[in-house]
Design an enzyme around this catalytic site. Structure first.
Site, mmCIF file in Angstrom:
data_model
loop_
_atom_site.group_PDB
_atom_site.id
_atom_site.type_symbol
_atom_site.label_atom_id
_atom_site.label_comp_id
_atom_site.label_asym_id
_atom_site.label_seq_id
_atom_site.Cartn_x
_atom_site.Cartn_y
_atom_site.Cartn_z
ATOM 1 N N ASN A 184 0.871 -1.182 0.000
ATOM 2 C CA ASN A 184 0.000 0.000 0.000
ATOM 3 C C ASN A 184 0.904 1.226 0.000
ATOM 4 O O ASN A 184 1.437 1.615 1.037
ATOM 5 C CB ASN A 184 -0.904 -0.028 1.234
ATOM 6 N N ARG B 134 -12.474 14.199 7.965
ATOM 7 C CA ARG B 134 -13.225 14.594 6.758
ATOM 8 C C ARG B 134 -14.682 14.911 7.096
ATOM 9 O O ARG B 134 -15.255 14.266 7.977
ATOM 10 C CB ARG B 134 -13.194 13.467 5.723
ATOM 11 N N HIS C 159 -12.799 1.709 -0.135
ATOM 12 C CA HIS C 159 -12.766 0.599 0.836
ATOM 13 C C HIS C 159 -13.378 -0.681 0.263
ATOM 14 O O HIS C 159 -13.809 -1.561 1.026
ATOM 15 C CB HIS C 159 -13.551 0.936 2.124
ATOM 16 N N ARG D 52 -2.342 -1.980 -3.715
ATOM 17 C CA ARG D 52 -3.636 -1.338 -3.491
ATOM 18 C C ARG D 52 -3.710 -0.083 -4.357
ATOM 19 O O ARG D 52 -2.797 0.739 -4.333
ATOM 20 C CB ARG D 52 -3.760 -0.940 -2.025
ATOM 21 N N GLU E 243 -7.548 -6.236 4.378
ATOM 22 C CA GLU E 243 -7.435 -5.886 2.962
ATOM 23 C C GLU E 243 -6.208 -6.539 2.335
ATOM 24 O O GLU E 243 -6.212 -6.908 1.168
ATOM 25 C CB GLU E 243 -7.360 -4.363 2.816
#
Ligand code: ADP
Length: 400
Positions: A8, A239, A179, A90, A385
């Site tokens: 990642n 956010r 996601h 990713r 993940e």
């Protein structure tokens, strides 16, 4: 048995996990952080051993990858780099091009590059990470695993924005979600908790510092809360989540700041941090709220309500729900936030939470947190993940 690397790469970091596949055993994990700085950090943790951390200059991602490959040999994790049979990356934004993972070639690389305007913070960095591995391990295949792929099954009425159609046609403005690799993993793990003959309607809540919900039917995404970018949906650590588009031009006029500055504030200074003024970390917010800090209390209430609102929306979208899943940093660890969220929906949805189970199902534990009286079972499932990335590498590269 083959060793597969899951990567990642961010703008200034590169996280990695090496798996023994198909056993799905983690051999080592680590991170190169603060890439581009004199005092960057390189940390590697072989399974079952202490973490080895160095502070040194890491000028770019290519150097980070070199350090990683050297460390694999030095730590005795591999005796030759030939043992690595594939690398999975990713990729945050796959646009409408990718509904599955793909082996990297020139075309895939170009498409990911063309999507940089849609994910300026991410896609460019992912490509830098990919190119560093491609150059360092020229005989190894690289696979792109997209955060958006799982959401490609949404129908137009779910993914379109109600703005002039030409913006969709000319600039690909629509909801893509994020996601997706996590929601897919959760939907697969959810199967074990679905009653036989159920309609397989799952609402998965990936709530960490970034947060998104996904409505899943028969293992396929029908709706998700993030939008063109990961700014949309529920309130997050820093956010805003969903916000009236008019707030932007209004603030530009009132503050004299430019749109880019406000946009950065929506991404980095809003959410739990912006409201509480304390932190983006729920642990700090829980503490401040318990000490009576009014803004921290408001932040917890807003966060819980925003997540509950999406659960309600997806209950309708799915025509009911057979399982609610909590995951990621907050969903896996915060019994406080889970309770607050579920309290908001329990009357409408007939949820009954087992407080004892809710309290103990933390820190990587998996299991139900609802009682048998609950109309919808609620479960905590730690997400993974990286293992999904490794699985896709194996299925595409077919290592011998
Ligand atoms: P991301 O992958 O989006 O960076 P995570 O899923 O790791 O985020 O979630 C991190 C967030 O989870 C923290 O910012 C914090 O708000 C929350 N959290 C609550 N309890 C814990 C815990 N015990 N360990 C880690 N994160 C926690």
């Amino acid at each position: 048995m083959s060793k597969i690397m899951a990567v990642n790469a961010g703008s200034s970091s590169l996280k990695f996990k090496l798996f023994e596949m198909p056993e799905e055993k983690v051999i080592c994990s680590g991170i190169a952080d603060r890439i581009g700085h004199e005092d960057a950090i390189f940390a590697i943790k072989p399974a079952g051993k202490e973490k080895n951390e160095t502070i040194c200059s890491i000028p770019d991602h290519a150097v980070a990858v070199e350090m990683l490959l050297e460390a694999l040999i030095d730590e005795g994790i591999v005796s030759s780099l030939d043992e690595i049979k594939g690398v999975g990356h990713r990729i945050v934004q796959g646009g409408a091009y990718f509904s599955h993972s793909e082996i990297f070639d020139k075309k895939v690389e170009e498409k990911i590059e063309s999507l940089i305007p849609l994910a300026p913070l991410h896609n460019g960095a992912h490509l830098i990470g990919y190119r560093a591995f491609r150059d360092a391990l020229p005989n190894v295949k690289n696979v792109a695993v997209f955060d958006t792929a799982f959401h490609q099954t949404m129908e137009p009425e779910d993914y379109m924005y109600a703005c002039p159609y030409e913006y969709y046609e000319k600039y690909a403005v629509r909801r893509y979600g994020a996601h997706g690799t996590s929601h897919l993993y959760l939907s697969q793990k959810a199967e074990a908790y679905l009653k036989e003959g159920s309609k397989r309607r799952v609402i998965s809540c990936h709530i960490g510092s970034g947060a998104s919900l996904c409505a899943i039917k028969d293992g396929k995404c029908v709706a998700t809360s993030m939008g063109l970018t990961p700014l949309a949906g529920v309130m997050m650590g820093t956010r805003t989540g969903d916000i009236d588009g008019s707030v932007m031009p209004y603030l530009v006029k009132q503050t004299g700041k430019d749109a880019e500055t406000i946009y950065q504030e929506f991404n980095k200074k809003s959410g739990l941090l912006g409201i509480s003024g304390v932190s983006n970390d729920t642990r700090d917010i829980e503490k401040a709220a318990s000490e009576g800090n009014e803004r921290a209390i408001l932040a917890t209430k807003m966060f819980a309500r925003r997540v509950a609102d999406y659960i309600g929306q997806y209950f309708v979208r799915l025509g009911g729900c057979d399982l609610i899943v909590f995951s990621a940093g907050i969903g896996e660890n915060s019994e406080y936030f889970r309770k607050k969220i579920l309290e908001q929906c329990s009357e409408a949805l007939g949820l009954v939470i087992d407080q004892e189970l809710n309290n103990v199902t933390i820190k990587g534990k998996e299991g139900l947190i609802s009682t048998s009286e609950s109309k919808i079972p609620v479960v905590v499932i730690p997400t993974d993940e990286e293992v999904m990335i490794a699985r896709d590498v194996v299925s595409l590269v077919k290592p011998k």
